[in-house]
Design a protein around this motif. Structure first.
Motif, short mmCIF file in Angstrom:
data_model
loop_
_atom_site.label_atom_id
_atom_site.label_comp_id
_atom_site.label_asym_id
_atom_site.label_seq_id
_atom_site.Cartn_x
_atom_site.Cartn_y
_atom_site.Cartn_z
N PRO A 67 0.93 -1.33 -0.06
CA PRO A 67 -0.18 -0.02 0.09
C PRO A 67 0.87 1.35 0.09
N ILE A 68 0.26 2.45 -0.25
CA ILE A 68 0.87 3.69 -0.36
C ILE A 68 1.35 4.07 0.93
N ALA A 69 2.46 4.53 1.26
CA ALA A 69 3.33 4.99 2.29
C ALA A 69 3.52 6.43 2.26
N VAL A 70 2.91 7.19 3.30
CA VAL A 70 3.06 8.71 3.08
C VAL A 70 3.59 9.06 4.58
N GLU A 71 4.04 10.18 4.63
CA GLU A 71 4.59 10.71 5.96
C GLU A 71 3.46 11.00 6.87
N GLN A 72 3.85 10.73 8.15
CA GLN A 72 3.04 10.88 9.47
C GLN A 72 2.50 12.16 9.62
N PRO A 73 1.45 12.51 10.25
CA PRO A 73 0.81 13.97 10.40
C PRO A 73 1.66 14.69 11.75
N THR A 74 1.75 15.77 11.59
CA THR A 74 2.61 16.67 12.73
C THR A 74 1.84 17.50 13.52
N VAL A 75 0.57 17.72 13.20
CA VAL A 75 -0.36 18.72 13.93
C VAL A 75 -1.61 18.12 13.89
N ARG A 76 -2.22 18.53 15.36
CA ARG A 76 -3.37 17.80 15.50
C ARG A 76 -4.43 19.05 16.02
N MET A 77 -5.70 19.14 15.67
CA MET A 77 -6.68 19.94 16.07
C MET A 77 -7.87 19.24 16.43
N THR A 78 -8.59 19.81 17.62
CA THR A 78 -10.03 19.03 17.73
C THR A 78 -11.03 19.65 17.15
N PHE A 79 -12.14 18.89 16.46
CA PHE A 79 -13.14 19.24 15.78
C PHE A 79 -14.63 18.98 16.56
N GLY A 80 -15.54 19.87 16.73
CA GLY A 80 -16.56 19.58 17.70
C GLY A 80 -17.83 20.23 17.39
N VAL A 81 -18.85 19.99 18.13
CA VAL A 81 -20.04 20.53 17.99
C VAL A 81 -19.76 21.99 18.60
N ASN A 82 -20.70 22.74 17.76
CA ASN A 82 -20.54 24.37 18.33
C ASN A 82 -21.59 24.56 19.26
N LYS A 83 -20.96 24.79 20.42
CA LYS A 83 -21.66 25.07 21.57
C LYS A 83 -21.94 26.48 22.21
N SER A 84 -21.56 27.49 21.21
CA SER A 84 -21.87 28.82 21.51
C SER A 84 -23.18 29.14 22.01
N PRO A 85 -23.62 30.19 22.46
CA PRO A 85 -24.99 30.78 22.71
C PRO A 85 -25.36 31.09 21.17
N LEU A 86 -24.60 31.29 20.33
CA LEU A 86 -25.18 31.69 18.90
C LEU A 86 -25.32 30.67 18.14
N ALA A 87 -24.95 29.32 18.46
CA ALA A 87 -24.91 28.17 17.71
C ALA A 87 -26.36 27.72 16.93
N GLY A 88 -26.15 27.36 15.87
CA GLY A 88 -27.43 26.67 15.39
C GLY A 88 -28.26 27.53 14.46
N ARG A 89 -27.86 28.79 14.25
CA ARG A 89 -28.72 29.87 13.58
C ARG A 89 -28.30 29.74 12.04
N GLU A 90 -27.15 29.19 11.87
CA GLU A 90 -26.75 29.48 10.12
C GLU A 90 -26.69 27.91 9.47
N GLY A 91 -26.08 27.13 9.99
CA GLY A 91 -25.53 25.84 9.44
C GLY A 91 -26.73 24.89 9.20
N LYS A 92 -26.55 23.87 8.38
CA LYS A 92 -27.45 22.81 8.07
C LYS A 92 -27.15 21.70 8.67
N PHE A 93 -25.60 21.60 9.11
CA PHE A 93 -25.08 20.27 9.71
C PHE A 93 -24.44 20.69 11.00
N LEU A 94 -25.14 20.14 12.16
CA LEU A 94 -24.86 20.88 13.60
C LEU A 94 -24.44 19.48 14.46
#
Length: 665
Positions: free
Chosen positions: A359-386
């Motif tokens: 299989p294809i071998a690629v370099e390993q990632p070096t940076v990580r971020m967390t993606f999560g549900v928007n919980k701010s008081p202004l959440a849910g007003r614009e997006g379609k996928f929440l």
């Protein structure tokens, strides 16, 4: 038509049919077979009658902004891809950068395939990204190539990403055709650039055959090329000839159906055909409707049947009935195809099938971020996928074609750890999801540490950074690197006489987080920063200095007023303007001193019937700073989060990490 002509046409048809096999391959004569060794390339042809000897599979690789895509555009325009000048003008410039983000950012993000015909030769071209964060695209594309076009700027010469992509190609034993692009620039120095490229080949341990490379000088924007910088042709004919002469044809050892081996290097989607695999046929041949299997070493086979078989034709694809070794194909019918699978035959239950390729071998990632549900008081007003389920499905779907990305579950049910090759790699994904209608809560980027099994020590990623900056700002740039634990490698004046200082550093990746925007501010936008992953080194003890100023926080929820902005702008620079909505602990600006400060930008002016002595005095309100997604991510500190919606970016303090004595009662 007379009976005589009918008989003549029928005889010719019978004669022609006798020379062709049922699969569309040209049947070689006995003398031809006897004189031909194992290669068999001239004896095999696809459904268009193109032999593998007349196929060239090349990847165009370069550092970012060295003119790869513009060069490919010139090749397209001179191979009759467009019907006429009007159609070419309608297609515009940088045809291959078809994604919205690619055109907006001015960079190539996704590797793309196309094929052009020239003098009876079919040239399969793969346009690759030039930015280091998208190196995974380059690594998987090289599996489909027999050679590469290394594009180098005629002024800048080889840069950090040039070294990275060239090293990958040389390790695979590929021949390299060097193209010195932008030869029309007034400051062009072709001899210097060629010498630097030769030195780079030597440093990377190229073989004698690879070092004896051919050089073509070109101007992609003008559509001209030549073998000498002062003797340019009127078109790209010298480059086409060099591709045909210097890049090897595919090596074919067998065209038997049972020997089929295709390593899947890319995935595409079609509204009607569904998931489609893209691969180069390493060995054997394949037919439309054939029973096949997808295999990986030590994994169970996935069986199915080819519904549709395509080869690349100009900017699109063309359906064929059969294709053989050396050709790059696209196929449908296998909905569970993955990058790294090997397509093999399953005729007769696969008893005579070939072994899967590594299989294809690629370099390993070096940076990580967390993606999560928007919980701010202004959440849910614009997006379609929440919801977390929608976010999870989208992230894991991205893994189908983004081989350098990793997604992991976390202790929290509504957060996912997403790892990539750099900050830009992840922000492009965030921007793509935002435009699709997602709302996200994103954490600050952090580096990925790993344990060295031999030494037992924890290691962190380091980057090689090259900065070109005017001399008057070089001292400030060096101070920034030194404050972030950087190690000076080289420093000197640029050779092209522009009074620019070239500074080269090795620096921990966590020291680079947020450094670009700070450097651009200090140099008044004149710094040119190029970086590429270098290696993992023992982790540096202690913290690396980050942002030296705090944030201005919203004191309460509400709507921003001009009166509140008037008072708050004396404390720092604002991100918000009048009529914007805010909530408590939302970051609304940059404090002019270290530490955070809560200010009330929702404050309204008291209304009385008394006339003030200073009523006629007005104070101007400074325009707010408009941060892009990349700038917002760079600004984030360890205890801050970014709210991403289809129309806005908002930063705030992370409620889960706020220190008790900083909470307002």
């Amino acid at each position: 038509m007379s009976p005589f002509w009918k008989e003549a046409v029928l005889a010719a048809f019978v004669t022609l049919s006798a020379t062709l096999s049922v699969d569309g391959f040209v049947t070689p004569s006995a003398s031809r077979v006897a004189s031909q060794p194992l290669r068999m390339a001239e004896a095999t042809a696809d459904s268009d009658g193109i032999t593998s000897e007349n196929i060239r599979n090349i990847a165009v690789i370069a550092h970012v902004d060295h003119g790869k895509t513009t060069l490919v555009d010139a090749l397209l325009r001179q191979t009759n891809v467009f019907r006429d000048t009007a159609q070419a003008d309608e297609a515009g410039v940088r045809v291959m950068d078809s994604e919205d983000q690619e055109r907006e950012r001015g960079i190539t993000i996704l590797a793309k395939n196309l094929a052009v015909m020239r003098d009876g030769f079919k040239i399969n071209i793969m346009d690759t990204p030039g930015h280091a964060d998208f190196g995974g695209e380059v690594e998987r594309v090289l599996n489909m190539c027999d050679g590469v076009l290394l594009v180098v700027d005629s002024v800048e010469g080889p840069k950090p990403q040039t070294r990275f992509v060239l090293d990958k190609a040389l390790r695979r034993g590929m021949k390299v055709l060097v193209v010195v692009n932008k030869i029309d620039r007034p400051a062009a120095r072709p001899d210097y650039v060629v010498d630097k490229v030769f030195d780079l080949f030597m440093e990377l341990g190229a073989t004698d055959e690879q070092i004896d490379f051919t050089t073509v000088f070109a101007s992609g924007i003008n559509g001209v090329a030549g073998l000498e910088p002062d003797n340019m042709s009127e078109d790209m004919e010298p480059l086409f000839n060099a591709i045909k002469d210097c890049i090897d044809a595919p090596t074919v050892t067998s065209v038997e159906g049972d020997d089929l081996q295709c390593l899947i290097s890319n995935i595409d989607y079609d509204s009607f055909k569904g998931k489609m695999g893209i691969a180069r046929i390493t060995k054997g041949s394949i037919k439309s409707g054939q029973a096949v299997a997808l295999a990986q070493p030590d994994k169970a086979k996935k069986t199915g049947r080819i519904n549709s078989l395509y080869v690349f034709d100009n900017l699109g694809k063309k359906e064929v009935n059969v294709a053989s070794a050396g050709e790059i194909i696209m196929f449908s019918g296998m909905d569970d195809v993955e990058i790294g699978d090997t397509l093999i035959t399953n005729e007769g239950g696969g008893s005579k099938a070939a072994e899967p390729l590594p299989p294809i071998a690629v370099e390993q990632p070096t940076v990580r971020m967390t993606f999560g549900v928007n919980k701010s008081p202004l959440a849910g007003r614009e997006g379609k996928f929440l919801t977390s389920r929608m976010i999870r499905d989208r992230l894991f779907k991205e893994l189908d074609r983004n081989v350098a990305l990793q997604v992991e579950e976390t202790d929290s049910a509504d957060k996912y750890a997403v790892s990539g090759r750099g900050q830009l790699h992840l922000t492009v994904l965030i921007e793509t999801m935002r435009r699709e209608g997602f709302e996200l809560e994103v954490g600050p980027p952090v580096v990925i540490y790993k344990m060295n099994d031999e030494t037992g020590k924890e290691e962190e990623p380091w980057e090689s950074v090259e900065v070109r900056v005017p001399e008057e700002y070089s001292g400030s740039v060096i101070d920034m690197f030194n404050g972030r634990k950087g190690e000076l490698v080289d420093m000197g004046l640029d050779d092209n006489g522009e009074s620019m200082t070239v500074i080269k550093y090795l620096i921990p990746t966590r020291g680079m987080l947020g450094l670009r925007s700070e450097m651009m501010s200090t140099s008044r936008g004149t710094a040119i920063v190029d970086s590429v992953f270098d290696s993992y080194r023992p982790k540096i003890t202690g913290d690396i200095s980050g942002r030296d100023k705090g944030s201005l926080l919203a004191f309460e929820s509400g709507v921003v007023t001009s009166f509140g902005c008037e008072n708050a702008q004396t404390r720092g620079k604002l991100f918000v303007k009048s009529t914007d909505e805010t909530y408590a602990n939302m970051i609304i600006g940059i404090h002019q001193r270290p530490g955070d400060l809560a200010v009330n930008v929702c404050k309204t002016k008291a209304l009385t019937n008394m006339r003030s002595a200073t009523k006629g005095i007005t104070v101007g309100i400074t325009a707010p700073i408009e941060l892009s997604l990349d700038a917002s991510v760079e600004y984030l500190a360890a205890d801050e989060i970014l709210e991403v919606t289809p129309s806005a970016y908002r930063m705030a303090k992370n409620p889960a990490l706020m220190v008790k004595n900083n909470k307002r009662k």
